[in-house]
Design an enzyme around this catalytic site. Sequence first.
Site, PDB file in Angstrom:
ATOM      1  N   GLY A 171       7.372  26.484  38.952  1.00 47.86           N
ATOM      2  CA  GLY A 171       6.951  27.348  40.045  1.00 47.86           C
ATOM      3  C   GLY A 171       8.075  27.929  40.867  1.00 47.86           C
ATOM      4  N   CYS A 172       9.304  27.611  40.528  1.00 44.99           N
ATOM      5  CA  CYS A 172      10.447  28.157  41.265  1.00 44.99           C
ATOM      6  C   CYS A 172      10.856  29.501  40.679  1.00 44.99           C
ATOM      7  CB  CYS A 172      11.641  27.210  41.208  1.00 44.99           C
ATOM      8  SG  CYS A 172      11.489  25.780  42.264  1.00 44.99           S
TER       9      CYS A 172
END
Length: 135
Positions: free
Chosen positions: A53-54
Amino acid sequence: MTDPLGQQRPIDIKAQLQACRSKEDTFKTLVMLSKTQPRLTAEEKTEDNKIKGCESAVWLIIEEKDGLRHFKADSDAKLMRGVLVAILSLVKGKSLADIQQMDLKAELAELNLSSYLTSSRTNGVLAILDKITSH
């Protein structure tokens, strides 16, 4: 000030970031902090250690010794490495129970990072905080 391992103390990092008076000052401080973060080896940059999710590639390793948590982290982006230094300064050397008692979102809000935490970066930071508090 530094601790015996040469790492900056959390209060110093917080004070440095709070002293920033512009987006440029904050950026320079984060880049400077990023240089204090030891890099992970290629062997440590595994899918298991990667934060999902980064926006940037971020890896986080959590080790526990004598009930206290120690962290190793890296990112392919200097800015994110600086953010990691700031986050980890808040939690390193604490027990999981102590970390779970903290309001890490409120602590981060005090670090003057809001101009750098775009929606996609905020998702990544939340994923980092989730891993720190749930493992």
